[in-house]
Scaffold this motif. Structure first.
Motif, PDB file in Angstrom:
ATOM      1  N   UNK A   1       0.827  -1.200   0.000  1.00 25.30           N
ATOM      2  CA  UNK A   1       0.000   0.000   0.000  1.00 25.30           C
ATOM      3  C   UNK A   1       0.866   1.256   0.000  1.00 25.30           C
ATOM      4  N   UNK A   2       0.404   2.255  -0.707  1.00 26.82           N
ATOM      5  CA  UNK A   2       1.102   3.536  -0.693  1.00 26.82           C
ATOM      6  C   UNK A   2       0.719   4.311   0.560  1.00 26.82           C
ATOM      7  N   UNK A   3       1.672   5.003   1.089  1.00 29.45           N
ATOM      8  CA  UNK A   3       1.370   5.847   2.235  1.00 29.45           C
ATOM      9  C   UNK A   3       0.464   6.988   1.794  1.00 29.45           C
ATOM     10  N   UNK A   4      -0.442   7.418   2.672  1.00 32.27           N
ATOM     11  CA  UNK A   4      -1.341   8.520   2.314  1.00 32.27           C
ATOM     12  C   UNK A   4      -0.574   9.790   1.974  1.00 32.27           C
ATOM     13  N   UNK A   5      -1.133  10.568   1.081  1.00 31.63           N
ATOM     14  CA  UNK A   5      -0.542  11.855   0.704  1.00 31.63           C
ATOM     15  C   UNK A   5      -1.027  12.926   1.668  1.00 31.63           C
ATOM     16  N   UNK A   6      -0.126  13.772   2.115  1.00 31.98           N
ATOM     17  CA  UNK A   6      -0.491  14.807   3.075  1.00 31.98           C
ATOM     18  C   UNK A   6      -1.448  15.816   2.439  1.00 31.98           C
ATOM     19  N   UNK A   7      -2.539  16.102   3.134  1.00 32.12           N
ATOM     20  CA  UNK A   7      -3.547  17.030   2.631  1.00 32.12           C
ATOM     21  C   UNK A   7      -3.127  18.481   2.869  1.00 32.12           C
ATOM     22  N   UNK A   8      -3.763  19.384   2.154  1.00 28.72           N
ATOM     23  CA  UNK A   8      -3.458  20.813   2.318  1.00 28.72           C
ATOM     24  C   UNK A   8      -3.851  21.306   3.709  1.00 28.72           C
ATOM     25  N   UNK A   9      -4.861  20.653   4.301  1.00 28.81           N
ATOM     26  CA  UNK A   9      -5.301  21.057   5.639  1.00 28.81           C
ATOM     27  C   UNK A   9      -4.241  20.708   6.678  1.00 28.81           C
ATOM     28  N   UNK A  10      -3.658  19.513   6.537  1.00 23.23           N
ATOM     29  CA  UNK A  10      -2.625  19.106   7.479  1.00 23.23           C
ATOM     30  C   UNK A  10      -1.361  19.954   7.281  1.00 23.23           C
ATOM     31  N   UNK A  11      -1.050  20.273   6.035  1.00 23.11           N
ATOM     32  CA  UNK A  11       0.120  21.120   5.774  1.00 23.11           C
ATOM     33  C   UNK A  11      -0.056  22.493   6.409  1.00 23.11           C
ATOM     34  N   UNK A  12      -1.281  23.003   6.380  1.00 20.77           N
ATOM     35  CA  UNK A  12      -1.550  24.323   6.951  1.00 20.77           C
ATOM     36  C   UNK A  12      -1.341  24.343   8.464  1.00 20.77           C
ATOM     37  N   UNK A  13      -1.411  23.171   9.086  1.00 19.00           N
ATOM     38  CA  UNK A  13      -1.227  23.078  10.531  1.00 19.00           C
ATOM     39  C   UNK A  13       0.216  23.365  10.924  1.00 19.00           C
ATOM     40  N   UNK A  14       1.132  23.039  10.026  1.00 18.15           N
ATOM     41  CA  UNK A  14       2.547  23.271  10.321  1.00 18.15           C
ATOM     42  C   UNK A  14       3.028  22.412  11.471  1.00 18.15           C
ATOM     43  N   UNK A  15       3.743  23.035  12.402  1.00 20.49           N
ATOM     44  CA  UNK A  15       4.310  22.318  13.554  1.00 20.49           C
ATOM     45  C   UNK A  15       3.395  22.345  14.771  1.00 20.49           C
ATOM     46  N   UNK A  16       2.205  22.860  14.630  1.00 19.54           N
ATOM     47  CA  UNK A  16       1.295  22.948  15.762  1.00 19.54           C
ATOM     48  C   UNK A  16       0.846  21.559  16.215  1.00 19.54           C
TER      49      UNK A  16
END
Length: 214
Positions: free
Chosen positions: A72-87
């Motif tokens: 299985x391929x690992x899930x691709x990071x969504x734009x919402x998760x990227x927007x979270x940053x290091x929080x």
């Protein structure tokens, strides 16, 4: 020993002696805690040849599972998760995000959503499908493990300090929402019965037809 408990114990012993079931298999069929089963079945160990067969089958299943996960391929990071940053998200924030994401999807599929009808109920919502079918829905925030795969937690509090698996009457479907990939995994109670957690498969992604086709 109470009469009803005696009958349960007799059934447990019968499952071990006649069907050669393991503690896990007997627990799944009867719901009796494994610690209790272990005490009851000390005089009734599995025959050596049966135990060897079960161990071989379990090992083969584990190897097949590992092969499946590796493919299985690992899930691709969504734009919402990227927007979270290091929080870092709190437990409350994770719950709120999962519920909001699932609520959005339910609205798209024309479900009506209600709060739990029972005080202290384990189902998060009761939903009504477009056809008028009512279902109990549990929503979970899926975490990402060290392999990058989503895992849906499947334990609930017993009201004190211990946790247990869900019972059949407590929900019809569980939706695990993966914030990392913005993906909802839809699973019936039967698909996760007796599990403490579940690694969803690609065929579980956004399977709202499971609720619609009942």
């Amino acid at each position: 020993m109470p009469k009803d408990l005696s009958s349960v114990k007799a059934k447990v012993i019968q499952l071990r002696v006649k069907k050669h079931l393991s503690l896990r298999e007997i627990h799944q069929q009867t719901g009796v805690p494994k610690g209790t089963l272990s005490n009851w079945l000390k005089p009734y160990p599995l025959p050596e040849e049966i135990r060897e067969v079960k161990q071989a089958v379990a090992y083969e299943k584990l190897q097949n599972y590992i092969k499946t996960v590796r493919k299985r391929q690992r899930p691709t990071e969504s734009k919402f998760h990227k927007a979270l940053g290091d929080q870092e998200l709190t437990t409350y924030q994770k719950s709120s995000i999962a519920e909001a994401a699932v609520l959005f999807r339910l609205a798209l599929h024309r479900f009506k959503v209600y709060g739990s009808l029972f005080d202290g109920g384990t189902a998060d919502w009761v939903v009504e499908s477009p056809s008028g079918k009512h279902l109990k829905l549990q929503v979970k925030f899926a975490r990402i493990d060290n392999r990058g795969m989503p895992i849906i937690p499947l334990l609930c509090s017993d009201g004190r300090t211990k946790f247990r698996c869900y019972r059949e009457e407590e929900f019809d479907f569980v939706v695990g929402y993966c914030f990392f990939s913005d993906t909802a995994y839809v699973l019936s109670f039967e698909e996760v019965k007796g599990k403490t957690c579940h690694v969803p498969q690609e065929q579980d992604e956004e399977r709202w037809d499971k609720l619609l086709n009942l």
